[in-house]
Motif scaffolding. Structure first.
Motif, mmCIF file in Angstrom:
data_model
loop_
_atom_site.group_PDB
_atom_site.id
_atom_site.type_symbol
_atom_site.label_atom_id
_atom_site.label_comp_id
_atom_site.label_asym_id
_atom_site.label_seq_id
_atom_site.Cartn_x
_atom_site.Cartn_y
_atom_site.Cartn_z
ATOM 1 N N PHE A 30 0.690 -1.039 -0.379
ATOM 2 C CA PHE A 30 -0.376 -0.130 0.051
ATOM 3 C C PHE A 30 0.665 1.941 -0.501
ATOM 4 O O PHE A 30 1.201 1.782 -0.804
ATOM 5 N N SER A 31 1.929 1.084 0.849
ATOM 6 C CA SER A 31 2.486 2.515 0.759
ATOM 7 C C SER A 31 3.425 2.492 -0.504
ATOM 8 O O SER A 31 3.449 3.966 -1.015
ATOM 9 N N VAL A 66 -7.349 6.844 -5.648
ATOM 10 C CA VAL A 66 -6.196 5.633 -4.921
ATOM 11 C C VAL A 66 -5.446 6.359 -3.590
ATOM 12 O O VAL A 66 -5.255 4.939 -2.937
ATOM 13 N N LEU A 67 -4.564 7.253 -3.755
ATOM 14 C CA LEU A 67 -3.515 8.125 -2.917
ATOM 15 C C LEU A 67 -4.325 8.096 -1.971
ATOM 16 O O LEU A 67 -3.609 7.469 -0.571
ATOM 17 N N TRP A 76 -4.186 5.582 2.966
ATOM 18 C CA TRP A 76 -5.054 4.879 5.278
ATOM 19 C C TRP A 76 -4.305 3.833 5.035
ATOM 20 O O TRP A 76 -4.471 3.154 6.654
ATOM 21 N N PHE A 77 -4.812 2.415 4.144
ATOM 22 C CA PHE A 77 -4.864 1.493 4.210
ATOM 23 C C PHE A 77 -3.102 1.035 4.632
ATOM 24 O O PHE A 77 -2.956 0.220 5.877
ATOM 25 N N ALA A 78 -2.419 2.125 4.276
ATOM 26 C CA ALA A 78 -0.626 1.871 4.459
ATOM 27 C C ALA A 78 -0.750 1.882 5.994
ATOM 28 O O ALA A 78 -0.320 1.758 6.686
ATOM 29 N N PHE A 79 -1.276 2.521 6.673
ATOM 30 C CA PHE A 79 -1.131 3.676 7.226
ATOM 31 C C PHE A 79 -1.891 2.737 8.470
ATOM 32 O O PHE A 79 -1.014 1.849 10.129
ATOM 33 N N LYS A 80 -2.855 1.799 8.684
ATOM 34 C CA LYS A 80 -3.536 0.779 8.988
ATOM 35 C C LYS A 80 -3.034 -0.717 9.404
ATOM 36 O O LYS A 80 -2.611 -0.824 10.294
ATOM 37 N N ALA A 81 -1.994 -0.406 8.042
ATOM 38 C CA ALA A 81 -1.282 -1.648 8.582
ATOM 39 C C ALA A 81 -0.023 -1.644 9.047
ATOM 40 O O ALA A 81 0.147 -2.600 9.875
#
Lengths: 64, 215
Positions: free
Chosen positions: B28-29, B67-68, B73-78
Protein backbone atom coordinates in the motif's frame (compact mmCIF):
# COMPACT_ATOMS: atom_id res chain seq x y z
CA UNK A 1 15.99 -24.38 20.87
CA UNK A 2 13.17 -25.26 23.27
CA UNK A 3 12.53 -22.77 26.01
CA UNK A 4 10.10 -21.86 28.77
CA UNK A 5 9.88 -18.20 27.90
CA UNK A 6 6.16 -18.24 27.19
CA UNK A 7 5.42 -19.98 30.49
CA UNK A 8 7.64 -17.61 32.47
CA UNK A 9 6.04 -14.66 30.72
CA UNK A 10 2.56 -15.95 31.53
CA UNK A 11 3.46 -16.33 35.20
CA UNK A 12 4.03 -12.60 35.31
CA UNK A 13 1.03 -11.86 33.11
CA UNK A 14 3.21 -10.19 30.53
CA UNK A 15 2.45 -9.88 26.84
CA UNK A 16 5.24 -10.37 24.32
CA UNK A 17 5.42 -6.60 24.04
CA UNK A 18 5.86 -6.27 27.82
CA UNK A 19 8.69 -8.81 27.81
CA UNK A 20 10.25 -7.06 24.82
CA UNK A 21 10.22 -3.79 26.79
CA UNK A 22 12.01 -5.42 29.72
CA UNK A 23 14.63 -7.01 27.46
CA UNK A 24 15.02 -3.90 25.26
CA UNK A 25 14.31 -5.87 22.08
CA UNK A 26 11.43 -5.87 19.60
CA UNK A 27 8.25 -7.89 20.04
CA UNK A 28 9.19 -9.84 16.90
CA UNK A 29 12.46 -10.88 18.59
CA UNK A 30 10.56 -12.22 21.61
CA UNK A 31 8.17 -14.10 19.33
CA UNK A 32 11.07 -15.56 17.33
CA UNK A 33 12.79 -16.78 20.52
CA UNK A 34 9.59 -18.27 21.98
CA UNK A 35 8.79 -20.14 18.77
CA UNK A 36 12.35 -21.40 18.41
CA UNK A 37 13.02 -19.50 15.17
CA UNK A 38 15.83 -17.53 16.76
CA UNK A 39 18.29 -18.56 19.48
CA UNK A 40 19.28 -15.61 21.69
CA UNK A 41 22.88 -14.49 21.86
CA UNK A 42 24.78 -15.04 25.09
CA UNK A 43 24.29 -11.45 26.35
CA UNK A 44 20.53 -11.65 25.68
CA UNK A 45 20.31 -15.10 27.28
CA UNK A 46 21.98 -13.69 30.40
CA UNK A 47 19.55 -10.74 30.45
CA UNK A 48 16.64 -13.20 30.23
CA UNK A 49 18.19 -15.27 33.02
CA UNK A 50 18.59 -12.23 35.29
CA UNK A 51 15.10 -10.96 34.49
CA UNK A 52 13.43 -14.22 35.52
CA UNK A 53 16.03 -14.96 38.22
CA UNK A 54 16.61 -18.44 36.88
CA UNK A 55 19.73 -20.13 35.47
CA UNK A 56 19.96 -20.19 31.68
CA UNK A 57 19.75 -24.00 31.72
CA UNK A 58 16.35 -23.84 33.41
CA UNK A 59 14.97 -21.53 30.74
CA UNK A 60 16.55 -22.98 27.58
CA UNK A 61 16.88 -26.62 26.62
CA UNK A 62 19.20 -27.57 23.77
CA UNK A 63 18.54 -31.33 23.95
CA UNK A 64 17.08 -32.86 20.77
CA UNK B 1 3.60 -21.95 40.32
CA UNK B 2 6.80 -23.36 38.83
CA UNK B 3 7.86 -23.17 35.19
CA UNK B 4 7.13 -26.88 34.76
CA UNK B 5 3.41 -26.56 35.63
CA UNK B 6 0.92 -26.03 32.82
CA UNK B 7 -0.34 -22.50 32.37
CA UNK B 8 -4.05 -22.35 33.09
CA UNK B 9 -4.30 -18.60 32.86
CA UNK B 10 -5.40 -17.04 29.59
CA UNK B 11 -2.47 -15.59 27.68
CA UNK B 12 -3.22 -13.20 24.91
CA UNK B 13 -2.08 -14.96 21.73
CA UNK B 14 0.25 -12.34 20.38
CA UNK B 15 2.49 -14.82 18.57
CA UNK B 16 0.75 -14.29 15.21
CA UNK B 17 2.89 -13.71 12.17
CA UNK B 18 3.43 -10.10 11.25
CA UNK B 19 4.44 -11.02 7.70
CA UNK B 20 1.16 -10.28 5.92
CA UNK B 21 0.58 -6.94 7.68
CA UNK B 22 4.17 -6.05 6.72
CA UNK B 23 3.51 -7.06 3.08
CA UNK B 24 0.28 -5.02 3.06
CA UNK B 25 2.11 -2.03 4.55
CA UNK B 26 4.81 -2.23 1.86
CA UNK B 27 2.40 -2.76 -1.05
CA UNK B 28 0.00 0.00 0.00
CA UNK B 29 2.94 2.34 0.65
CA UNK B 30 4.30 1.64 -2.83
CA UNK B 31 0.84 2.25 -4.31
CA UNK B 32 0.59 5.52 -2.38
CA UNK B 33 4.02 6.67 -3.61
CA UNK B 34 3.20 5.70 -7.20
CA UNK B 35 -0.17 7.47 -6.97
CA UNK B 36 1.58 10.56 -5.65
CA UNK B 37 3.95 10.43 -8.62
CA UNK B 38 1.03 10.02 -11.01
CA UNK B 39 -0.75 12.95 -9.35
CA UNK B 40 2.31 15.18 -9.70
CA UNK B 41 2.74 14.20 -13.34
CA UNK B 42 -0.95 14.68 -14.07
CA UNK B 43 -1.02 18.13 -12.44
CA UNK B 44 2.16 19.16 -14.27
CA UNK B 45 0.63 18.10 -17.57
CA UNK B 46 -2.62 19.94 -16.82
CA UNK B 47 -0.76 23.08 -15.88
CA UNK B 48 1.26 22.84 -19.08
CA UNK B 49 -1.96 22.80 -21.10
CA UNK B 50 -3.49 25.74 -19.25
CA UNK B 51 -5.94 23.65 -17.20
CA UNK B 52 -8.23 23.28 -20.22
CA UNK B 53 -9.25 19.64 -20.08
CA UNK B 54 -12.29 17.45 -20.63
CA UNK B 55 -14.47 16.33 -17.71
CA UNK B 56 -12.96 12.86 -18.18
CA UNK B 57 -9.51 14.21 -17.36
CA UNK B 58 -10.80 15.81 -14.17
CA UNK B 59 -12.58 12.57 -13.28
CA UNK B 60 -9.28 10.74 -13.74
CA UNK B 61 -7.64 13.29 -11.44
CA UNK B 62 -10.28 12.61 -8.78
CA UNK B 63 -9.68 8.88 -9.24
CA UNK B 64 -5.93 9.30 -8.69
CA UNK B 65 -6.58 11.35 -5.53
CA UNK B 66 -8.95 8.64 -4.26
CA UNK B 67 -6.38 5.88 -4.94
CA UNK B 68 -3.69 7.97 -3.21
CA UNK B 69 -5.88 8.65 -0.18
CA UNK B 70 -7.10 5.05 0.08
CA UNK B 71 -3.67 3.46 -0.28
CA UNK B 72 -2.14 5.91 2.21
CA UNK B 73 -4.92 5.12 4.69
CA UNK B 74 -4.55 1.33 4.30
CA UNK B 75 -0.75 1.63 4.52
CA UNK B 76 -1.15 3.58 7.77
CA UNK B 77 -3.58 0.97 9.16
CA UNK B 78 -1.25 -1.90 8.17
CA UNK B 79 1.70 -0.16 9.82
CA UNK B 80 -0.29 0.32 13.02
CA UNK B 81 -1.10 -3.41 12.99
CA UNK B 82 2.63 -4.12 13.00
CA UNK B 83 3.19 -2.63 16.40
CA UNK B 84 0.74 -3.77 19.05
CA UNK B 85 1.55 -2.67 22.58
CA UNK B 86 4.46 -0.69 23.96
CA UNK B 87 7.95 -0.75 22.49
CA UNK B 88 11.35 -0.18 24.04
CA UNK B 89 13.08 3.16 23.32
CA UNK B 90 15.63 1.38 21.11
CA UNK B 91 12.88 -0.25 19.07
CA UNK B 92 11.09 3.09 18.69
CA UNK B 93 14.31 4.77 17.57
CA UNK B 94 15.05 2.03 15.01
CA UNK B 95 11.49 2.20 13.72
CA UNK B 96 11.69 6.00 13.39
CA UNK B 97 14.86 5.62 11.33
CA UNK B 98 12.94 3.31 8.96
CA UNK B 99 10.19 5.92 8.63
CA UNK B 100 12.81 8.62 7.95
CA UNK B 101 14.43 6.40 5.30
CA UNK B 102 11.05 5.95 3.64
CA UNK B 103 10.42 9.68 3.78
CA UNK B 104 13.86 10.41 2.25
CA UNK B 105 13.08 7.95 -0.53
CA UNK B 106 9.75 9.63 -1.16
CA UNK B 107 11.43 13.06 -1.25
CA UNK B 108 14.04 11.84 -3.75
CA UNK B 109 11.32 10.17 -5.84
CA UNK B 110 9.30 13.36 -5.82
CA UNK B 111 12.34 15.40 -6.85
CA UNK B 112 13.13 12.91 -9.64
CA UNK B 113 9.57 13.21 -10.91
CA UNK B 114 9.99 16.98 -11.14
CA UNK B 115 13.50 16.85 -12.57
CA UNK B 116 13.02 14.27 -15.35
CA UNK B 117 13.92 15.86 -18.66
CA UNK B 118 12.37 13.02 -20.66
CA UNK B 119 9.84 10.96 -18.64
CA UNK B 120 9.93 8.19 -21.29
CA UNK B 121 13.56 7.44 -20.36
CA UNK B 122 12.86 6.70 -16.72
CA UNK B 123 16.09 4.95 -15.76
CA UNK B 124 18.39 6.34 -18.42
CA UNK B 125 17.36 9.81 -19.35
CA UNK B 126 19.10 13.04 -18.33
CA UNK B 127 18.23 14.76 -15.07
CA UNK B 128 18.44 18.39 -14.20
CA UNK B 129 21.83 18.93 -12.48
CA UNK B 130 20.20 20.34 -9.33
CA UNK B 131 18.00 17.29 -8.86
CA UNK B 132 20.93 14.94 -9.50
CA UNK B 133 23.09 16.75 -6.91
CA UNK B 134 20.20 16.73 -4.44
CA UNK B 135 19.72 12.97 -4.84
CA UNK B 136 23.47 12.36 -4.47
CA UNK B 137 23.60 14.50 -1.30
CA UNK B 138 20.71 12.53 0.21
CA UNK B 139 22.43 9.24 -0.68
CA UNK B 140 25.92 10.11 0.54
CA UNK B 141 25.10 12.27 3.58
CA UNK B 142 21.70 11.48 5.08
CA UNK B 143 21.30 7.79 4.21
CA UNK B 144 24.57 6.74 5.95
CA UNK B 145 23.63 8.75 9.06
CA UNK B 146 20.13 7.27 9.24
CA UNK B 147 21.48 3.78 8.47
CA UNK B 148 24.11 4.04 11.24
CA UNK B 149 21.55 5.14 13.83
CA UNK B 150 19.18 2.38 12.69
CA UNK B 151 21.92 -0.28 12.85
CA UNK B 152 22.94 0.85 16.35
CA UNK B 153 19.35 0.47 17.62
CA UNK B 154 18.05 -2.71 16.04
CA UNK B 155 18.04 -5.88 18.11
CA UNK B 156 19.95 -9.07 17.25
CA UNK B 157 16.91 -10.71 15.62
CA UNK B 158 16.48 -7.88 13.13
CA UNK B 159 20.25 -7.72 12.57
CA UNK B 160 20.24 -11.42 11.68
CA UNK B 161 17.22 -10.97 9.38
CA UNK B 162 19.10 -8.13 7.65
CA UNK B 163 22.24 -10.24 7.22
CA UNK B 164 20.20 -13.18 5.89
CA UNK B 165 18.64 -10.82 3.33
CA UNK B 166 22.07 -9.48 2.39
CA UNK B 167 23.44 -13.02 1.92
CA UNK B 168 20.57 -14.04 -0.36
CA UNK B 169 20.91 -10.69 -2.11
CA UNK B 170 24.60 -11.17 -2.92
CA UNK B 171 23.92 -14.67 -4.26
CA UNK B 172 21.06 -13.27 -6.35
CA UNK B 173 23.35 -10.48 -7.61
CA UNK B 174 26.01 -13.04 -8.62
CA UNK B 175 23.52 -15.30 -10.39
CA UNK B 176 21.60 -12.54 -12.18
CA UNK B 177 24.59 -10.46 -13.24
CA UNK B 178 26.71 -13.32 -14.59
CA UNK B 179 23.75 -15.07 -16.25
CA UNK B 180 22.63 -11.84 -17.90
CA UNK B 181 26.22 -11.08 -18.99
CA UNK B 182 26.68 -14.52 -20.61
CA UNK B 183 23.22 -14.29 -22.15
CA UNK B 184 24.04 -10.88 -23.61
CA UNK B 185 27.35 -12.10 -25.00
CA UNK B 186 25.57 -15.13 -26.51
CA UNK B 187 23.03 -12.87 -28.17
CA UNK B 188 20.04 -13.96 -26.05
CA UNK B 189 19.54 -10.86 -23.93
CA UNK B 190 19.91 -7.13 -24.18
CA UNK B 191 22.94 -5.55 -22.56
CA UNK B 192 22.93 -5.88 -18.74
CA UNK B 193 21.36 -2.85 -17.04
CA UNK B 194 22.92 -1.89 -13.72
CA UNK B 195 19.86 -0.18 -12.24
CA UNK B 196 17.50 -3.05 -13.08
CA UNK B 197 19.89 -5.49 -11.40
CA UNK B 198 20.16 -3.14 -8.41
CA UNK B 199 16.36 -2.91 -8.10
CA UNK B 200 15.92 -6.70 -8.33
CA UNK B 201 18.66 -7.39 -5.75
CA UNK B 202 17.29 -4.71 -3.40
CA UNK B 203 13.79 -6.20 -3.71
CA UNK B 204 15.08 -9.72 -2.94
CA UNK B 205 17.07 -8.40 0.04
CA UNK B 206 14.00 -6.60 1.38
CA UNK B 207 11.69 -9.58 0.89
CA UNK B 208 14.04 -11.97 2.71
CA UNK B 209 14.54 -9.43 5.51
CA UNK B 210 10.76 -9.01 5.86
CA UNK B 211 10.18 -12.79 5.81
CA UNK B 212 12.80 -13.45 8.49
CA UNK B 213 11.77 -10.46 10.59
CA UNK B 214 8.01 -10.75 10.58
CA UNK B 215 7.19 -14.38 9.92
Amino acid sequence: MNNKLKVLRAMRDWSQADLAMHLDVSRQAVNAIETGKHDPSLPLAFRISRLFELPIEEIFDDSV
Amino acid sequence: MTPSEPVDRHIEDDSRSMLWPAVRAVLFSLLAVMSLGALVGFLASMAEHGWKHSPTAYLALVGIVLVLSGSAWFAFKAMRALRPGPASPRTVKARNMLYISGALGAVVGFALQLGEVDPDMLLEGPLSPGVALFAIAILLVFVPIVSWIWWRNIDEHEAQAYKDGALVGIYAYSAITVTWWFGWRGGFFAEPHAMIIFLIVTAIWGLVWAWRRYN
